[in-house]
Every structure is written in C-alpha cells, then in structure tokens.
Design a protein around this motif. Structure first.
Motif, PDB file in Angstrom:
ATOM      1  N   ALA A   1       0.822  -1.218   0.000  1.00  0.00           N
ATOM      2  CA  ALA A   1       0.000   0.000   0.000  1.00  0.00           C
ATOM      3  C   ALA A   1       0.849   1.257   0.000  1.00  0.00           C
ATOM      4  CB  ALA A   1      -0.935  -0.003   1.214  1.00  0.00           C
ATOM      5  N   VAL A   2       1.863   1.323   0.860  1.00  0.00           N
ATOM      6  CA  VAL A   2       2.634   2.549   1.017  1.00  0.00           C
ATOM      7  C   VAL A   2       3.650   2.730  -0.100  1.00  0.00           C
ATOM      8  CG1 VAL A   2       4.317   3.737   2.486  1.00  0.00           C
ATOM      9  CG2 VAL A   2       2.293   2.688   3.503  1.00  0.00           C
ATOM     10  N   VAL A   3       4.399   1.663  -0.451  1.00  0.00           N
ATOM     11  CA  VAL A   3       5.446   1.798  -1.469  1.00  0.00           C
ATOM     12  C   VAL A   3       4.849   1.819  -2.868  1.00  0.00           C
ATOM     13  CG1 VAL A   3       7.462   0.691  -2.506  1.00  0.00           C
ATOM     14  CG2 VAL A   3       7.245   0.810  -0.012  1.00  0.00           C
ATOM     15  N   ASP A   4       3.949   0.889  -3.161  1.00  0.00           N
ATOM     16  CA  ASP A   4       3.374   0.808  -4.509  1.00  0.00           C
ATOM     17  C   ASP A   4       2.038   1.536  -4.649  1.00  0.00           C
ATOM     18  OD1 ASP A   4       5.226  -0.421  -6.098  1.00  0.00           O
ATOM     19  OD2 ASP A   4       4.528  -2.457  -5.704  1.00  0.00           O
ATOM     20  N   ARG A   5       1.371   1.762  -3.521  1.00  0.00           N
ATOM     21  CA  ARG A   5       0.023   2.355  -3.522  1.00  0.00           C
ATOM     22  C   ARG A   5      -0.935   1.559  -4.411  1.00  0.00           C
ATOM     23  NH1 ARG A   5      -0.151   6.919  -0.739  1.00  0.00           N
ATOM     24  NH2 ARG A   5       1.788   8.035  -0.344  1.00  0.00           N
ATOM     25  N   ALA A   6      -0.679   0.266  -4.466  1.00  0.00           N
ATOM     26  CA  ALA A   6      -1.521  -0.650  -5.251  1.00  0.00           C
ATOM     27  C   ALA A   6      -1.439  -2.025  -4.613  1.00  0.00           C
ATOM     28  CB  ALA A   6      -1.049  -0.690  -6.700  1.00  0.00           C
ATOM     29  N   PRO A   7      -1.968  -2.173  -3.395  1.00  0.00           N
ATOM     30  CA  PRO A   7      -1.728  -3.411  -2.639  1.00  0.00           C
ATOM     31  C   PRO A   7      -2.225  -4.673  -3.320  1.00  0.00           C
ATOM     32  CG  PRO A   7      -3.418  -2.050  -1.577  1.00  0.00           C
ATOM     33  CD  PRO A   7      -2.787  -1.208  -2.642  1.00  0.00           C
ATOM     34  N   THR A   8      -3.436  -4.665  -3.834  1.00  0.00           N
ATOM     35  CA  THR A   8      -3.942  -5.895  -4.448  1.00  0.00           C
ATOM     36  C   THR A   8      -3.208  -6.196  -5.747  1.00  0.00           C
ATOM     37  OG1 THR A   8      -5.722  -4.679  -5.552  1.00  0.00           O
ATOM     38  CG2 THR A   8      -6.226  -5.637  -3.402  1.00  0.00           C
ATOM     39  N   VAL A   9      -2.804  -5.164  -6.470  1.00  0.00           N
ATOM     40  CA  VAL A   9      -2.076  -5.376  -7.728  1.00  0.00           C
ATOM     41  C   VAL A   9      -0.720  -6.017  -7.440  1.00  0.00           C
ATOM     42  CG1 VAL A   9      -1.116  -4.282  -9.782  1.00  0.00           C
ATOM     43  CG2 VAL A   9      -3.272  -3.441  -8.817  1.00  0.00           C
ATOM     44  N   GLN A  10      -0.007  -5.492  -6.438  1.00  0.00           N
ATOM     45  CA  GLN A  10       1.299  -6.076  -6.106  1.00  0.00           C
ATOM     46  C   GLN A  10       1.156  -7.522  -5.656  1.00  0.00           C
ATOM     47  OE1 GLN A  10       4.401  -6.049  -2.556  1.00  0.00           O
ATOM     48  NE2 GLN A  10       4.325  -3.999  -3.455  1.00  0.00           N
ATOM     49  N   LEU A  11       0.223  -7.785  -4.747  1.00  0.00           N
ATOM     50  CA  LEU A  11       0.083  -9.141  -4.224  1.00  0.00           C
ATOM     51  C   LEU A  11      -0.367 -10.114  -5.311  1.00  0.00           C
ATOM     52  CD1 LEU A  11      -1.521  -8.391  -0.747  1.00  0.00           C
ATOM     53  CD2 LEU A  11       0.852  -9.004  -1.246  1.00  0.00           C
TER      54      LEU A  11
END
Length: 399
Positions: A187-197
């Motif tokens: 969430a903080v680094v990518d601001r796209a938590p579900t996309v990263q996971l």
C-alpha cells in the motif's frame, strides 16, 4: 574424512556428554563420550572439552548486497521513514560501488565465524541495478559454498508496480535459479496493494518459487494486508512457501489473536529482525499457535544504518529481550528461531542435532541453551557439513 566431535553436550540434552560422528556432511551417529574408536588416517577427532553444541545458526533475513562491511565508515543521516531510506540508498549506492563483492565476502566470513551456516538474503532487483546484485551475491555464494549455504530472494526494494520493468526482472531472476521472490509494503510503497500481491502470487504460481514479503505497515492497514496474504496463500495452495518479514502489523493486541490464528490456518511463516524500536512478533503466542518464526540480521553496516555484525546468537538474545521473556522456555524458543525453526521457515527440515541431520554445529561455553542465548558467549568452534570451518571467531577453512 570422518569428523568425531568428542565430549560435547547437545543443546536439547545438556546433562549428557556425547561424541557426534559426522561423515558425508551429515551426523551419522551420536555415542557416549569417549566410546568412538580412532578410525585411523580417515578420521579426525576434535576435543569439545565439554562445550555445549548448538545447531548451526540460520540468518533467515539479511541484505548482504547492501553491506559496507570492511569498507569505509559512512555516517547515517536522521531519516524518519522507510521511503526516505530507500530514496537515500538509491542516490548513494553507485557512489560507494554497491553491491561490492569485497564487502559481501568480508561480511559472509564474519557471519560464518559467528556460527551461521545458512543465510537467506534479500537482493535488490530494479531497473537501476538490474540483476547485478543477484549475479554478485551468486559469485560470493559459489566461493563460500563449502562453508555456508546462501539463498537469495529477488527483492523489489523500490517497489514492484511503481517501478516499471521490475516484475520482469524478478521473473528473470527466478529463471536464473533464484528460489524466492520478495515484495514490500504494497500500500505505502506501490500504492496498489492488491495489484502487487496478485502479481507476486501469479508469478509464484507460474514458476514454483516462494514468496517473502517485507511488511512494515501496521495498524488496520497492516492487519488487512495480513488477511490478503493469508487468503492468497490458501487460494494458491502455497502453505509453507510464504513468509512475512518484519510483520509490524501483528504486534498490536486488538488484532493480534485473530491474525495469528489466520496465519496458522494459511501456513504463513514470519521472520523478524528485532532491530531498533520497531514492533516485534510475539514469540510465545506464535509458538502456541504453531506459526513458524525465524529471525535475521536485516541490514548490516549499510546505507540504512551503522549497526550489525552478523551474529545470530546475539540476534536470538535480542528477540528474547524484545519479547520480555525471562524463562528458559522463552530463551530456547528464541534460539529455535535462529536455528532449526529458522531453517524450517526456509524449507529445510534436516537441520538440527539428530542422526541424519546436516552436520552443522556450533560449540560454545554455556551450561544450557538458555544461558547461551542470555550471555552470547564466543563461538569456540563452527562445524559446517561435517567440516571445521572456524575456530575462536576466525574463519579457518580455505575457500
């Protein structure tokens, strides 16, 4: 060559003196002290003089590619956030020639002399450095392969989704043989938590690699991310192959019990470094629920901070201290996180002081495992795969 380590007391049975027989890199027998006959020229006897034998130490979370160990002293500015430290590292790493094989080698030698026989290290992968770090650490790992096992995680320190091209580099690293991929603060680094996971789990599903995610986010955000990781671990059938490192979000009592139960259900392990004043996963509660816990050095004398010496026995002490444990049971649990438990988190099941295990052991002057953790005695002898590799804090093996 057969190695007989005579007259030692095993960490799990400190009241009995034994001889540990090592052959072919494994423990092949444990006999009463003094009863193993001299095998002639093909047998080496090492007098343990009643020392306590610990399993080889396991550093399950390091960043050896970043180290300045043996290099210049670099002052660390006062920076408040992970993002600020990442940005500073990106600006400065080329100036200091990082990753640098000379520094990594010096650090690995110190880690082995301190009793570490297995390392998982998170190596930065991004469009700026490419796979140079992976290749540099791989060369060091090959050079020291007879004294320590070094496993890499392809780690997107600067972000996975916010850094275009990084996901492709992670896949290339896996194709080169890197067994695990990393993530960081979705969430903080990518601001796209579900996309990263989703990207991490999809890549792991396609390639068969493991996942080890840095999670510094805490509070309700961190708790939600724990849930998302657990849900995906179950959905992808990846129990035993997912680790959450640092895991700040599990340290807060309001959600702690629920999250621990969720991790146990999903088969997700935790790794802590217990550094500075950051939250530390609860040792006793995790053990009671059956959630595996490992520990590691994190950064060692790098652009993030000046501390660290690669001493995993000291790290076990810090894990115990930060958990406010005072009992022998608690101290022994901390040692487990730095030995057999840490190895289990890395998928290694034959690490220990039993017949059939890999012959990795560390001799110290202590009456039992609890005292070894509390007092952090010097490492008298380090044996890796049935071979003496360090004595009295100095690497003796030729590499």
């Amino acid at each position: 060559m057969t190695l007989v380590v005579d007259d030692v007391r095993l960490a799990h049975a400190p009241d009995r003196r034994v001889s540990v027989v090592c052959d072919g890199g494994r423990i092949v027998a444990i006999e009463a002290a003094g009863t193993v006959p001299d095998g002639g020229a093909d047998t080496e006897h090492l007098d343990g003089r009643g020392a306590l034998a610990l399993p080889g130490l396991v550093d399950a979370h390091a960043h050896v590619d970043k180290t300045l160990y043996s290099g210049p002293w670099v002052p660390t500015p006062s920076l408040g956030t992970v993002s600020e430290r990442i940005a500073r590292e990106r600006r400065e790493r080329e100036r200091f020639g990082l990753p640098r094989e000379e520094y990594i080698s010096a650090l690995v030698e110190r880690m082995v002399a301190n009793g570490t026989t297995r390392i998982r290290t998170h190596t930065d992968v991004d469009p700026g450095v490419g796979l140079r770090g992976i290749e540099t650490v791989a060369r060091v790992a090959e050079r020291y392969r007879d004294v320590v096992t070094i496993e890499q995680v392809a780690f997107p320190q600067g972000g996975l989704i916010s850094n275009p091209g990084t996901l492709e580099l992670l896949e290339q690293a896996v194709a080169l043989g890197v067994p695990t991929i990393g993530g960081i603060d979705p969430a903080v680094v990518d601001r796209a938590p579900t996309v990263q996971l989703d990207a991490l789990f999809d890549l792991a599903a396609r390639t068969g690699c493991g996942i080890d995610i840095h999670l510094h986010e805490d509070g309700s955000l961190g708790a939600w991310e724990f849930e998302e990781i657990a849900t995906r671990t179950i959905a992808y059938g990846m129990a035993g192959r997912v680790v959450i490192s640092h895991a700040f979000g599990i340290a807060h009592p309001p959600t702690q019990e629920r999250l621990i139960a969720r991790l146990a259900e999903a088969g997700v392990a935790l790794a802590t470094a217990a550094v500075y004043d950051v939250p530390v996963p609860p040792l006793l509660a995790l053990d009671a629920a059956g959630v595996p816990l490992a520990c590691g050095s994190d950064g060692i004398r790098d652009l993030w901070g000046p501390f660290g010496d690669g001493d995993m026995l000291r790290r076990a002490m810090l894990v115990a201290y930060r958990n406010s444990v005072r009992t022998d049971e608690g101290l022994e649990l901390a040692l487990r996180a730095a030995t057999t438990g840490g190895a289990g988190v890395l998928g290694v099941q034959d690490h220990g002081l039993d017949v059939g295990c890999v012959a990795d052991l560390v001799l110290v002057d202590a009456r039992n495992a609890a005292e070894a953790v509390a007092s952090v005695p010097p490492r008298r002898v380090v044996v890796s795969r049935g071979r003496v590799v360090a004595m009295d804090g100095t690497l003796t093996a030729k590499v």
